[in-house]
Structures are given as structure tokens and as C-alpha cells.
Design a protein around this motif. Sequence first.
Motif, PDB file in Angstrom:
ATOM      1  N   GLU A   1     -22.806  60.480  94.866  1.00 48.67           N
ATOM      2  CA  GLU A   1     -22.937  62.024  95.387  1.00 48.67           C
ATOM      3  C   GLU A   1     -22.829  62.828  94.452  1.00 48.67           C
TER       4      GLU A   1
ATOM      5  N   LYS B   1     -27.054  61.084  95.693  1.00 48.30           N
ATOM      6  CA  LYS B   1     -27.248  61.970  96.932  1.00 48.30           C
ATOM      7  C   LYS B   1     -26.856  63.441  96.670  1.00 48.30           C
TER       8      LYS B   1
ATOM      9  N   GLN C   1     -26.740  67.429  98.999  1.00 49.76           N
ATOM     10  CA  GLN C   1     -26.700  67.984 100.083  1.00 49.76           C
ATOM     11  C   GLN C   1     -27.456  69.255 100.267  1.00 49.76           C
TER      12      GLN C   1
ATOM     13  N   SER D   1     -28.060  64.555 102.316  1.00 47.88           N
ATOM     14  CA  SER D   1     -27.365  65.003 103.555  1.00 47.88           C
ATOM     15  C   SER D   1     -27.916  66.226 104.257  1.00 47.88           C
TER      16      SER D   1
ATOM     17  N   TRP E   1     -28.079  69.285 106.485  1.00 45.16           N
ATOM     18  CA  TRP E   1     -26.861  69.863 107.255  1.00 45.16           C
ATOM     19  C   TRP E   1     -27.412  70.824 108.398  1.00 45.16           C
TER      20      TRP E   1
ATOM     21  N   LYS F   1     -28.709  60.964 105.165  1.00 44.29           N
ATOM     22  CA  LYS F   1     -27.139  60.712 105.077  1.00 44.29           C
ATOM     23  C   LYS F   1     -26.710  61.743 106.253  1.00 44.29           C
TER      24      LYS F   1
ATOM     25  N   ALA G   1     -23.431  63.940 107.239  1.00 48.77           N
ATOM     26  CA  ALA G   1     -22.082  64.396 106.401  1.00 48.77           C
ATOM     27  C   ALA G   1     -21.029  64.363 107.431  1.00 48.77           C
ATOM     28  N   SER G   2     -19.875  64.130 107.383  1.00 50.79           N
ATOM     29  CA  SER G   2     -18.680  64.027 108.368  1.00 50.79           C
ATOM     30  C   SER G   2     -19.000  65.119 109.266  1.00 50.79           C
TER      31      SER G   2
ATOM     32  N   SER H   1     -21.699  59.169 108.280  1.00 52.07           N
ATOM     33  CA  SER H   1     -20.122  59.153 107.799  1.00 52.07           C
ATOM     34  C   SER H   1     -19.428  59.520 109.042  1.00 52.07           C
TER      35      SER H   1
ATOM     36  N   ALA I   1     -14.889  57.267 106.673  1.00 51.47           N
ATOM     37  CA  ALA I   1     -14.555  58.174 105.645  1.00 51.47           C
ATOM     38  C   ALA I   1     -13.401  59.005 106.234  1.00 51.47           C
TER      39      ALA I   1
ATOM     40  N   TYR J   1      -9.395  65.940 100.619  1.00 57.15           N
ATOM     41  CA  TYR J   1      -9.890  65.879  99.542  1.00 57.15           C
ATOM     42  C   TYR J   1      -8.616  66.452  98.677  1.00 57.15           C
TER      43      TYR J   1
ATOM     44  N   SER K   1     -17.450  55.973 102.164  1.00 59.52           N
ATOM     45  CA  SER K   1     -17.351  57.156 101.576  1.00 59.52           C
ATOM     46  C   SER K   1     -16.078  57.521 101.400  1.00 59.52           C
TER      47      SER K   1
ATOM     48  N   HIS L   1     -13.116  59.766  98.981  1.00 62.92           N
ATOM     49  CA  HIS L   1     -12.624  60.927  98.629  1.00 62.92           C
ATOM     50  C   HIS L   1     -11.280  61.024  97.822  1.00 62.92           C
TER      51      HIS L   1
ATOM     52  N   GLU M   1     -19.876  55.003  98.675  1.00 65.42           N
ATOM     53  CA  GLU M   1     -20.396  56.513  98.005  1.00 65.42           C
ATOM     54  C   GLU M   1     -19.108  56.933  97.367  1.00 65.42           C
TER      55      GLU M   1
HETATM   56  C1  LIG Z   1     -19.939  65.523 102.995  1.00 65.58           C
HETATM   57  C2  LIG Z   1     -20.646  64.431 102.782  1.00 65.58           C
HETATM   58  O1  LIG Z   1     -20.253  63.359 103.221  1.00 65.58           O
HETATM   59  P1  LIG Z   1     -18.976  62.398 103.637  1.00 65.58           P
HETATM   60  O2  LIG Z   1     -18.661  63.057 105.094  1.00 65.58           O
HETATM   61  O3  LIG Z   1     -19.156  61.161 103.449  1.00 65.58           O
HETATM   62  O4  LIG Z   1     -18.109  63.035 102.759  1.00 65.58           O
HETATM   63  C3  LIG Z   1     -22.144  64.478 102.728  1.00 65.58           C
HETATM   64  O5  LIG Z   1     -22.611  63.315 102.674  1.00 65.58           O
HETATM   65  O6  LIG Z   1     -22.713  65.538 102.367  1.00 65.58           O
END
Ligand SMILES: C=C(OP(=O)(O)O)C(=O)O
Length: 298
Positions: A30, A58, A60, A117, A119, A136, A138-139, A161, A187, A191, A217, A219, A238
Motif C-alpha cells: 500500500e 496500491k 489512494q 482505492s 474515495w 479497493k 478503503a474502510s 476493507s 482491518a 494507527y 489489511s 496497520h 496489504e
Molecule cells: C485506507 C485504506 O485501506 P484500509 O482501510 O484497508 O486501511 C485504503 O485502501 O485507502
Amino acid sequence: MSITAIPAIAPVAIGDAVLGTNRSVYVIGEIGINHNGDLQIAKQLIDVAAAAGANAVKFQKRTPEISTPMDMRSKIRSTPWGEMTYLDYRYRVEFDAAQYRDLIRYAANLGLHAFASPWDVPSVHFMEEQGVVTHKVASASVTDLELLRALAETRKPIILSTGMSTIEQIDAAVETLGTNNLVLMHATSTYPLPPEEANLRTIETLRERYRVPVGYSGHERGLQISLAAVALGAVTVERHITLDRTMWGSDQASSLEPKGFEALIRDIRILETAMGDGVKRVFPGELAPLSRLRRVDA
Ligand SMILES: C=C(OP(=O)(O)O)C(=O)O
């Protein structure tokens, strides 16, 4: 002894890769926004992913005036390019179509898939024009049903995610996307992720509830939790990657540096081989100990 057969979970093809039980784990580096808007850094990160043996990188992709929360837009942020609003900073770290073409081609030449991903809905169309193999979610976007509908319309495999989401929110997302060609990712969006919030057994919960391949995924700091996810059957892993964890940027500190990412993939490849197929058998390596150690032959 009779064993009831549970229908197998259908694997999902992403380009030339197949994600599913007993398949090689699809490892995604990522890059996110760890390139800080610098094309050369992005290419160096692709080099890192390729050298480590990843399957994909990947990014964003955002349309900042849509995807940046209203209350964040005018906040002032100190950046390597001076003080600027959060919205301007968001523009500063976006690549345009020509740059994405360059990056995707660069990755392909190194044998890697490259995708993002998106957005917001225009970013879905933007990435579609780049001809990516998958998208993808994102969460943060799990509850954005308009985005999910646009993604479903692409008919591409989708990786969803599930961090910061309730099971009901995931139900609604899965219903919108459909389970055909869907990969879920367990996930937790803390963080860095502390072990007590990893809740890896959720991989099983998601797999049983939705009957789709499930990945992870991560962190967290370090490698153990991602490796445990593989042992629990994650079909994809990821992790954020960075050239240097001390670089400026919100995701750098909880990213893996080149050596860490390489060690992760080395260990994933050992683990996926060691997982085997679950069929009980006597292995050739056991024959010599068998004849040496077993006294009673049945
Ligand atoms: C933030 C992301 O993913 P995740 O939620 O898996 O961390 C993303 O893919 O941009």
C-alpha cells in the motif's frame, strides 16, 4: 466417520492472480499517499514492492473537493511545502492521469498490478480509464453506498476493507456490491494497531457470514499479526510501505520499510507452503523416522 461437506468458497480472479483458499497469498504494497505527491518516490516504492516479491501496489485516489470532509478543508496544516489548508495539501499529493499511466506501466513492467482505492465517484471513473484490474474500498468508504454502487457497475473484482465498521454496515456494503467477485479484508483502522484491537478471529467471522475470500489489511508495527492472519486463512495481505518511517506524512510511521516488507513476504511464502491442504497423509520425509521409531505396524 462421516464428515459433512461445506460448500467451498469461490476464488476471485484479479488479473492473472487467483485469490482463494490454498492459493498463494496476494500481497499488496500500500503506497497510499506515502509518495507525498512525488512521482520518483512512488516509483521507488514500486521498486521496493517488486524487489520484495509483492503481487501489487496500491494508491489512494481522491477528488479532494469531494472526498475531504467539510470540517477538515480549511484547517491549516504544516507540510514540507509550507503551511497550507488541508484541502490544498490533499491536492498536493494527487497524481494526474498521465502520471498514473506512467506508474501503472512502470509497475506492470516489474510484474506488479497497480490499482487504487477511489474515495469518490469521479475517482472510480478516473481509475477505470486507467484500465486497472480491480478497485479497493478503503474502510472509510464502507458506508458510502453511492461510491459502492459506482464500483459495482464497473463489474471489476472489488476488495472491500472493513475497518471502523459495524457488521450491519458491512452487511449493507456487501448487499450493494454483491458477493460475486468480492474479496473482504479484515482491518482495524487504529494507527498503529495494538494487538488487543487486532481481533484476527474476525477473518473467520467474515468468511463464514459472507462466504467470500477474506484477507487482511494491517496497520500494526512489525510482522507477527499479518503472519497470523495468513495462518488464519487470509488470502491477501496489504501493508503500507515507505522508504523511511521518519519521512513526513501521516501513514509513514505505521508503514513497513523495504527490509521489513521483504521479510514479511519471505515469511508469508514459507507460511503458505507450510499450511498445506489439510489432507492427512504420511510424508516422504517421515518414512525413515517411521521405520526407525515405530514398533507396532497396523
Ligand atoms: C485506507 C485504506 O485501506 P484500509 O482501510 O484497508 O486501511 C485504503 O485502501 O485507502
